[in-house]
Design a protein around this motif. Structure first.
Motif, PDB file in Angstrom:
ATOM      1  N   ILE A  22     -13.287   6.411  -1.128  1.00 25.55           N
ATOM      2  CA  ILE A  22     -11.944   5.834  -1.005  1.00 25.55           C
ATOM      3  C   ILE A  22     -11.984   4.653  -0.047  1.00 25.55           C
ATOM      4  O   ILE A  22     -12.554   4.749   1.049  1.00 25.55           O
ATOM      5  CB  ILE A  22     -10.941   6.889  -0.483  1.00 25.55           C
ATOM      6  CG1 ILE A  22     -10.839   8.052  -1.477  1.00 25.55           C
ATOM      7  CG2 ILE A  22      -9.566   6.258  -0.272  1.00 25.55           C
ATOM      8  CD1 ILE A  22     -10.010   9.203  -0.954  1.00 25.55           C
ATOM      9  N   VAL A  23     -11.374   3.550  -0.453  1.00 21.90           N
ATOM     10  CA  VAL A  23     -11.315   2.364   0.403  1.00 21.90           C
ATOM     11  C   VAL A  23     -10.096   2.463   1.318  1.00 21.90           C
ATOM     12  O   VAL A  23      -8.975   2.709   0.854  1.00 21.90           O
ATOM     13  CB  VAL A  23     -11.239   1.070  -0.436  1.00 21.90           C
ATOM     14  CG1 VAL A  23     -11.030  -0.145   0.469  1.00 21.90           C
ATOM     15  CG2 VAL A  23     -12.506   0.904  -1.253  1.00 21.90           C
ATOM     16  N   LYS A  24     -10.338   2.266   2.599  1.00 21.41           N
ATOM     17  CA  LYS A  24      -9.256   2.292   3.577  1.00 21.41           C
ATOM     18  C   LYS A  24      -9.293   1.025   4.427  1.00 21.41           C
ATOM     19  O   LYS A  24     -10.347   0.417   4.614  1.00 21.41           O
ATOM     20  CB  LYS A  24      -9.383   3.520   4.481  1.00 21.41           C
ATOM     21  CG  LYS A  24      -9.260   4.845   3.751  1.00 21.41           C
ATOM     22  CD  LYS A  24      -9.371   6.019   4.715  1.00 21.41           C
ATOM     23  CE  LYS A  24      -9.229   7.342   3.977  1.00 21.41           C
ATOM     24  NZ  LYS A  24      -9.332   8.506   4.898  1.00 21.41           N
ATOM     25  N   ALA A  25      -8.121   0.663   4.944  1.00 21.10           N
ATOM     26  CA  ALA A  25      -8.017  -0.449   5.888  1.00 21.10           C
ATOM     27  C   ALA A  25      -7.479   0.089   7.202  1.00 21.10           C
ATOM     28  O   ALA A  25      -6.611   0.968   7.216  1.00 21.10           O
ATOM     29  CB  ALA A  25      -7.083  -1.529   5.351  1.00 21.10           C
ATOM     30  N   VAL A  26      -7.981  -0.452   8.290  1.00 27.54           N
ATOM     31  CA  VAL A  26      -7.522  -0.053   9.619  1.00 27.54           C
ATOM     32  C   VAL A  26      -6.912  -1.274  10.303  1.00 27.54           C
ATOM     33  O   VAL A  26      -7.523  -2.351  10.333  1.00 27.54           O
ATOM     34  CB  VAL A  26      -8.678   0.513  10.467  1.00 27.54           C
ATOM     35  CG1 VAL A  26      -8.214   0.812  11.892  1.00 27.54           C
ATOM     36  CG2 VAL A  26      -9.244   1.764   9.814  1.00 27.54           C
ATOM     37  N   ASP A  27      -5.706  -1.101  10.839  1.00 28.80           N
ATOM     38  CA  ASP A  27      -5.023  -2.237  11.462  1.00 28.80           C
ATOM     39  C   ASP A  27      -5.206  -2.231  12.978  1.00 28.80           C
ATOM     40  O   ASP A  27      -5.914  -1.379  13.533  1.00 28.80           O
ATOM     41  CB  ASP A  27      -3.537  -2.271  11.081  1.00 28.80           C
ATOM     42  CG  ASP A  27      -2.734  -1.104  11.671  1.00 28.80           C
ATOM     43  OD1 ASP A  27      -3.256  -0.387  12.557  1.00 28.80           O
ATOM     44  OD2 ASP A  27      -1.583  -0.923  11.257  1.00 28.80           O
ATOM     45  N   LEU A  40     -11.904  -6.838  -2.855  1.00 28.98           N
ATOM     46  CA  LEU A  40     -11.291  -7.357  -1.626  1.00 28.98           C
ATOM     47  C   LEU A  40     -12.026  -8.594  -1.123  1.00 28.98           C
ATOM     48  O   LEU A  40     -11.404  -9.519  -0.588  1.00 28.98           O
ATOM     49  CB  LEU A  40     -11.270  -6.280  -0.550  1.00 28.98           C
ATOM     50  CG  LEU A  40     -10.277  -5.141  -0.791  1.00 28.98           C
ATOM     51  CD1 LEU A  40     -10.539  -3.981   0.157  1.00 28.98           C
ATOM     52  CD2 LEU A  40      -8.842  -5.647  -0.633  1.00 28.98           C
ATOM     53  N   VAL A  41     -13.331  -8.630  -1.289  1.00 29.57           N
ATOM     54  CA  VAL A  41     -14.110  -9.811  -0.891  1.00 29.57           C
ATOM     55  C   VAL A  41     -13.596 -11.049  -1.620  1.00 29.57           C
ATOM     56  O   VAL A  41     -13.527 -12.145  -1.040  1.00 29.57           O
ATOM     57  CB  VAL A  41     -15.612  -9.591  -1.174  1.00 29.57           C
ATOM     58  CG1 VAL A  41     -16.377 -10.911  -1.077  1.00 29.57           C
ATOM     59  CG2 VAL A  41     -16.195  -8.585  -0.199  1.00 29.57           C
ATOM     60  N   GLU A  42     -13.228 -10.896  -2.890  1.00 32.06           N
ATOM     61  CA  GLU A  42     -12.726 -12.022  -3.672  1.00 32.06           C
ATOM     62  C   GLU A  42     -11.294 -12.393  -3.296  1.00 32.06           C
ATOM     63  O   GLU A  42     -10.885 -13.549  -3.414  1.00 32.06           O
ATOM     64  CB  GLU A  42     -12.793 -11.694  -5.168  1.00 32.06           C
ATOM     65  CG  GLU A  42     -14.193 -11.487  -5.702  1.00 32.06           C
ATOM     66  CD  GLU A  42     -15.055 -12.727  -5.551  1.00 32.06           C
ATOM     67  OE1 GLU A  42     -14.553 -13.833  -5.796  1.00 32.06           O
ATOM     68  OE2 GLU A  42     -16.229 -12.586  -5.157  1.00 32.06           O
ATOM     69  N   PHE A  85      -6.392   1.877   0.075  1.00 32.91           N
ATOM     70  CA  PHE A  85      -6.294   0.740  -0.833  1.00 32.91           C
ATOM     71  C   PHE A  85      -6.854   1.116  -2.210  1.00 32.91           C
ATOM     72  O   PHE A  85      -7.833   1.871  -2.311  1.00 32.91           O
ATOM     73  CB  PHE A  85      -7.083  -0.454  -0.274  1.00 32.91           C
ATOM     74  CG  PHE A  85      -6.285  -1.332   0.640  1.00 32.91           C
ATOM     75  CD1 PHE A  85      -6.028  -2.648   0.332  1.00 32.91           C
ATOM     76  CD2 PHE A  85      -5.769  -0.818   1.826  1.00 32.91           C
ATOM     77  CE1 PHE A  85      -5.279  -3.457   1.176  1.00 32.91           C
ATOM     78  CE2 PHE A  85      -5.023  -1.611   2.685  1.00 32.91           C
ATOM     79  CZ  PHE A  85      -4.770  -2.939   2.350  1.00 32.91           C
ATOM     80  N   SER A  86      -6.242   0.574  -3.256  1.00 28.03           N
ATOM     81  CA  SER A  86      -6.715   0.835  -4.620  1.00 28.03           C
ATOM     82  C   SER A  86      -7.864  -0.091  -5.013  1.00 28.03           C
ATOM     83  O   SER A  86      -8.635   0.219  -5.922  1.00 28.03           O
ATOM     84  CB  SER A  86      -5.569   0.675  -5.615  1.00 28.03           C
ATOM     85  OG  SER A  86      -5.046  -0.648  -5.556  1.00 28.03           O
ATOM     86  N   VAL A 116       0.843  -1.193   0.000  1.00 27.68           N
ATOM     87  CA  VAL A 116       0.000   0.000   0.000  1.00 27.68           C
ATOM     88  C   VAL A 116       0.880   1.246   0.000  1.00 27.68           C
ATOM     89  O   VAL A 116       2.016   1.234   0.499  1.00 27.68           O
ATOM     90  CB  VAL A 116      -0.937   0.016   1.222  1.00 27.68           C
ATOM     91  CG1 VAL A 116      -1.874  -1.182   1.187  1.00 27.68           C
ATOM     92  CG2 VAL A 116      -0.148   0.043   2.517  1.00 27.68           C
ATOM     93  N   PRO A 117       0.375   2.337  -0.586  1.00 23.08           N
ATOM     94  CA  PRO A 117       1.179   3.569  -0.644  1.00 23.08           C
ATOM     95  C   PRO A 117       1.375   4.192   0.728  1.00 23.08           C
ATOM     96  O   PRO A 117       0.477   4.206   1.563  1.00 23.08           O
ATOM     97  CB  PRO A 117       0.349   4.486  -1.560  1.00 23.08           C
ATOM     98  CG  PRO A 117      -1.050   3.946  -1.473  1.00 23.08           C
ATOM     99  CD  PRO A 117      -0.917   2.483  -1.274  1.00 23.08           C
TER     100      PRO A 117
END
Length: 253
Positions: free
Chosen positions: A173-178, A193-195, A186-187, A149-150
């Motif tokens: 915009i799609v984001k992920a949180v850790d 992402l489900v797939e 995320f692009s 990820v950038p």
């Protein structure tokens, strides 16, 4: 269990048969071949066995050539003196990859794995859906475990899927949180992402959120039969499971 052995070394064949006799009385050896040509002919003229032991290096070439001529629809235990073909073996119904000389423990572990996958206890025939089982195992191997990820500047950094607690959409915009509550852009879309992610670990609760099972602390009852999911880290808004998805969510969890 009706078993075919493909082996061109007489000493290795004797050793394998001796170990089989020690470990399992449920294996019935119905055929032995020692070359690619003989093996192809055997498959073309006999019913499909229930198990195959296959040496990779045969007198007339690589045993993988067999799969170019016949469709083998049963589990395979590869036997070889080399270890560089393990990944390739996995793609042709392999349940085990045993290095010679084969010992009792290695063979027992392979047969235990076969029993776990197919319910072959007591020498019973594997169920017809063995190929479906293998397909699911291979599919699971293909799920993403890391993303690039950038980051600030012109860098890409690796993010482990194990560290991600949820994905969400914010202003398109799609984001992920850790697990540290850090967010990454995320692009991929949520549909993509489900797939890419293992459905055992992630669930699309609504149009905006894709959450990890390990992120959930508890679930609250909400109006009109809906649920609210509470996570281990702060979220921008309530994560609501619609009434239509409640049953599916409970089955997943």
């Amino acid at each position: 269990m009706k078993t075919l052995i493909i082996e061109d070394e007489k000493a290795a064949l004797r050793n394998l048969k001796a170990v089989i006799n020690e470990v399992s009385a449920g294996l019935e050896i119905i055929g032995e071949t020692d070359s690619i040509v003989d093996t192809i002919e055997w498959f073309q003229t006999h019913p499909m066995p229930e198990l195959v032991f296959m040496d990779i290096h045969l007198a007339d070439g690589s045993a993988f050539e067999v799969f170019e001529h016949v469709e083998v629809k049963c589990p395979i235990i590869f036997t070889t003196a080399y270890d560089e073909y393990a990944l390739r073996a996995f793609h042709v119904n392999s349940i085990a990859y045993l290095l010679k000389p084969i010992n009792r423990n290695d063979l027992q572990n392979a047969l235990d794995k076969l029993e776990t996958l197919c319910g072959t206890a007591g020498g019973q025939t594997p169920p017809f859906d063995f190929m479906k089982v293998m397909h699911e195992l291979k599919k699971e191997e293909s799920y993403k475990t890391h993303f690039l990820v950038p980051a600030k500047g012109d860098k890409l950094i690796p993010i482990s899927v194990n560290d991600i607690l949820f994905f969400y959409i914010s202003d398109g915009i799609v984001k992920a949180v850790d697990r540290h509550a850090d967010a990454y852009i995320f692009s991929q879309s949520l549909d993509e992402l489900v797939e890419l992610l293992n459905p055992r670990d992630f669930f699309r609760v609504n149009r905006q959120y894709l959450i990890a099972k390990k992120a959930i602390t508890d679930v609250s009852l909400w109006f009109n039969g809906r649920l609210v999911i509470n996570l281990k880290v702060p979220v921008p808004e309530k994560i609501i499971v619609s009434k239509a998805k409640v049953s599916e969510f409970k089955d997943w969890f």
